[in-house]
Design an enzyme around this catalytic site. Structure first.
Site, PDB file in Angstrom:
ATOM      1  N   ASP A 227       4.176 -62.042  77.095  1.00  0.00           N
ATOM      2  CA  ASP A 227       4.565 -61.441  78.320  1.00  0.00           C
ATOM      3  C   ASP A 227       4.320 -62.748  79.358  1.00  0.00           C
ATOM      4  O   ASP A 227       3.342 -63.701  79.095  1.00  0.00           O
ATOM      5  CB  ASP A 227       3.970 -60.169  78.909  1.00  0.00           C
ATOM      6  CG  ASP A 227       4.705 -59.755  80.101  1.00  0.00           C
ATOM      7  OD1 ASP A 227       4.705 -58.409  80.110  1.00  0.00           O
ATOM      8  OD2 ASP A 227       5.701 -60.182  80.868  1.00  0.00           O
TER       9      ASP A 227
HETATM   10  C1  GLC Z   1       6.718 -59.205  83.812  1.00  0.00           C
HETATM   11  C2  GLC Z   1       7.274 -58.128  82.784  1.00  0.00           C
HETATM   12  C3  GLC Z   1       7.913 -58.171  81.701  1.00  0.00           C
HETATM   13  C4  GLC Z   1       8.991 -59.117  82.150  1.00  0.00           C
HETATM   14  C5  GLC Z   1       8.518 -60.609  82.208  1.00  0.00           C
HETATM   15  C6  GLC Z   1       9.569 -61.799  83.057  1.00  0.00           C
HETATM   16  O1  GLC Z   1       5.472 -59.317  83.925  1.00  0.00           O
HETATM   17  O2  GLC Z   1       5.902 -57.486  82.059  1.00  0.00           O
HETATM   18  O3  GLC Z   1       8.674 -57.030  81.200  1.00  0.00           O
HETATM   19  O4  GLC Z   1      10.035 -59.359  81.125  1.00  0.00           O
HETATM   20  O5  GLC Z   1       7.305 -60.502  83.081  1.00  0.00           O
HETATM   21  O6  GLC Z   1       9.551 -61.268  84.364  1.00  0.00           O
END
Ligand code: GLC
Length: 670
Positions: A227
């Site tokens: 993430d």
């Molecule tokens: C965020 C989210 C994830 C998302 C990623 C990119 O923090 O937790 O679901 O796809 O970052 O934006």
């Protein structure tokens, strides 16, 4: 050039760069070695991608905001969610996205979680089935899926550090099961690790999750990405099965170079990750021929409405107040959300879109000269009242109408990534509007736009009708109008329990949310959602699987293809469903199993299959559902494996988990 030949042509420096993002949304590409960069974008409900216009300005493509995952789950329609994947793939192809960062399959452990709108269900079977449908729909049309957040990211409170403390059986049966089902049934090209720790170890450096379970047990073939900003010790992440750190982090190059120099990681560790990334890039290249790059906005928006129609849940319909009858003349529409609907939740799932349909506009068009529609905002989005007389005007409007439709709900400010809700009640000023409207008119319908369960106990007995439309994206205005006026019959059913109050939820009873500093102990164990309410016989406001229709359905003549089932076998459960009402409709039949006299603790009911049947008024169909021997298994910590207790089980068919219509006993051998 083969994967290995490409890998062999990379320098160590290039390998280190390959295992971390090139920028916010893509991986490094090496043209000389034939390695394409991979572009990834959010999010589960529609692609959000930016571009630089001719003036060098950062812009976003305008794409479709489809109904949120919670709404899609309320359709209980695998085929519809599969088709959503196709439409999402079309928009991804149009904006040049290779992998869409979705679906989100984290289990709804508490209705307070700020991202519940982005997730499917409290039940792992339903979440896994719908995720597999979504992923297959995407990938069959040339776009990759990145299922997320692996794993046990069930609250936003302190998500970046908190440790989800979960016993092994609960972890396997509840929190990993949606990922396991989706991976075995659809092989997503990527998995995104979560921010949190699981039993003390960050997901991004959790070898047990990312290598031992995901790859060695489930045979996941794709790449694992972090993430955004979820890595801590990049070298340990690499050795634990994390292939790509996102987004690009300039310190990582030095950190990994140091680790390599110190022998904390080896070049073969890099090779393993690079090979998976190269393999994914090749998968993407091979799939490009399946992409439909002609952006069909009209078709996509029409499809968004089709989902919205099947996702809206009719929760209450006393005196058959819905659909609006011909003898009604004056309809008062109260509440800003009628004019400016809350179409999405907040955070990274947000889609940059245009033309969000207003229910009020569609209701006025539909009413034509047949009904008089009056409107009063009563409140501004997020503000108690726009002016004292504003509420007064709304009450006066309501008093003069034959029927009042009050729009209430939550907003992207409170149901949002990064925060949890502090209450599951409506904002007080909205409850006040409902009380004051029902004081002057007894024919009140409430329409709720929200992303998760709402405590309605303060006002529900004062109203006759309740429709729950979740966050419906672009096209919920028309869908809602068609249901209100009876052009279509509501068919949504809840994929999460609506409790009578927050105090009645399992995490409240077990005092297991939001945790005590470094960790949150899941001491409710398997008692998540209906597994708790149904087993502990705790009254709910609306149970899992519940949803009303304008017609009625009768189940009859249940038959099992065999009354015995052994390892490796499956049986067919057949039964009749009849539409016994006056209008065409769709009914979701749920199949639950119950172990009779279990030798180990088990929830009373566990969902193991479901189907949605379309029936014309008076029509009857014979329906079949399969149940396999594995469906009777539980996770045995003693055996460290799934295990089926031999014995007698009930197979039950229900219109909800609390409305079991038919059941039969089957003898299951070990
Ligand atoms: C965020 C989210 C994830 C998302 C990623 C990119 O923090 O937790 O679901 O796809 O970052 O934006």
């Amino acid at each position: 050039m083969s994967k290995n030949e490409k890998l062999a042509k990379l320098t160590v420096e290039q390998k280190i760069k390959l295992v971390t993002g090139k920028d916010n949304w893509s991986t490094q590409g090496y043209e000389e070695q034939g390695i394409d960069s991979i572009k990834m974008n959010d999010g589960p409900h529609g692609v959000r991608a930016e571009y630089t216009d001719e003036n060098g300005q950062r812009k976003f493509y305008l794409t479709t905001a489809y109904p949120c995952a919670a709404a899609c789950a309320s359709t209980w329609n695998r085929e519809l969610v599969h088709e959503l994947g196709k439409h999402l793939a079309n928009e991804c192809a149009y904006v040049g996205t290779d992998i869409l960062l979705g679906p989100g399959v984290n289990i709804k452990r508490t209705p307070l979680c700020g991202r519940n709108f982005e997730y499917y269900s409290e039940d792992p079977y339903l979440a896994g089935e719908l995720a597999a449908s979504y992923i297959n729909g995407l990938q069959e049309n040339g776009i990759g899926s990145c299922i997320k957040h692996f794993a046990a990211n069930n609250q936003e409170y302190d998500r970046g550090h908190i440790s989800s403390e979960i016993d092994e059986r609960t972890l396997r049966e509840i929190y990993l099961k949606p990922f396991e089902k989706a991976i075995k049934q659809s092989q997503p090209w990527a998995v995104m690790c979560s921010y949190n720790r699981i039993n003390g170890i960050y997901a991004s450096q959790n070898k047990k999750l990312q290598n031992d379970i995901l790859r060695d047990e489930w045979n996941f073939e794709g790449m694992v990405i972090s993430d955004w900003g979820a890595t801590h010790d990049r070298g340990l992440c690499l050795k634990s099965g994390l292939d790509v750190e996102m987004p690009h982090c300039k310190e990582t190059f030095d950190e990994l170079s140091d680790d390599l120099r110190k022998g904390l990681i080896s070049e073969s560790d890099l090779d393993i990750a690079c090979e998976r990334i190269i393999g994914t890039a090749e998968k993407i290249a091979h799939a490009k021929s399946k992409r439909n790059c002609v952006y069909d906005k009209k078709s996509n928006r029409e499809f968004a409405e089709k989902i919205a129609e099947e996702s809206i849940v009719l929760l209450k319909n006393d005196d058959g107040i819905l659909p609006i009858k011909d003898n009604v003349k004056n309809i008062a529409v109260i509440g800003r959300f009628a004019e400016q609907p809350v179409a999405q939740g907040g955070g990274s799932a947000g889609v940059v879109t245009d033309e969000i349909e207003s229910p009020l506009t569609f209701m006025r068009q539909r009413a034509e000269s047949k009904y008089n529609i009056s409107y009063a905002a009563a409140y501004l989005n997020g503000h108690p009242v726009c002016a004292p007389d504003c509420v007064g005007n709304a009450i006066a409007t309501a008093a003069m109408a034959d029927i009042v439709i009050v729009f209430v709900g939550d907003t992207e400010k409170t149901e949002c990534e990064g925060i949890d809700r502090t209450s599951i009640k409506l904002h007080q000023y909205m409850e006040d509007v409902i009380h004051r409207v029902t004081a002057v008119n007894e024919n009140v319908i409430v329409v709720i736009q929200a992303g998760s369960a709402i405590d309605m106990s303060g006002w529900i007995n004062e109203v006759k009708g309740v429709l729950f439309q979740y966050y419906g994206g672009n096209s919920s205005g028309d869908a809602l109008t068609r249901i209100i006026f009876g052009d279509i019959c509501p068919s949504g059913k809840l994929a999460e329990t609506f409790p009578t109050s927050l105090e009645d939820t399992p995490t409240a009873k077990f005092d297991s949310y939001p945790g005590n500093g470094p960790s949150v102990v899941y001491n409710e164990g398997l008692m998540v959602g209906y597994r708790y309410y149904d087993t502990a016989k705790v009254k709910t406001l609306f149970p899992f699987g519940y949803g009303l229709s304008y017609t009625s359905f009768e189940y009859s003549d249940m038959h099992l293809s065999s009354s015995d089932i052994s390892n490796g076998e499956e049986i067919t459960v057949s039964f009749n469903v009849k539409n016994t009402g006056e209008c065409d409709g769709k009914e979701t039949v749920q199949l639950y199993i119950e172990e009779i006299a279990p030798c180990t603790f088990r929830p009373r009911n566990e969902l193991k299959n479901f189907t949605k049947v379309s029936l014309k008024a008076g029509e009857e169909k014979r329906v079949e559902l399969k149940v396999g021997h594995d469906d009777f298994a539980y996770y045995s910590v003693a055996l460290n494996d799934w295990h089926v207790n031999g014995g007698r089980y009930r197979i039950k068919l229900g219109a909800s988990v609390e409305d079991i219509r038919l059941s039969s006993v089957v003898n299951v051998s070990r």
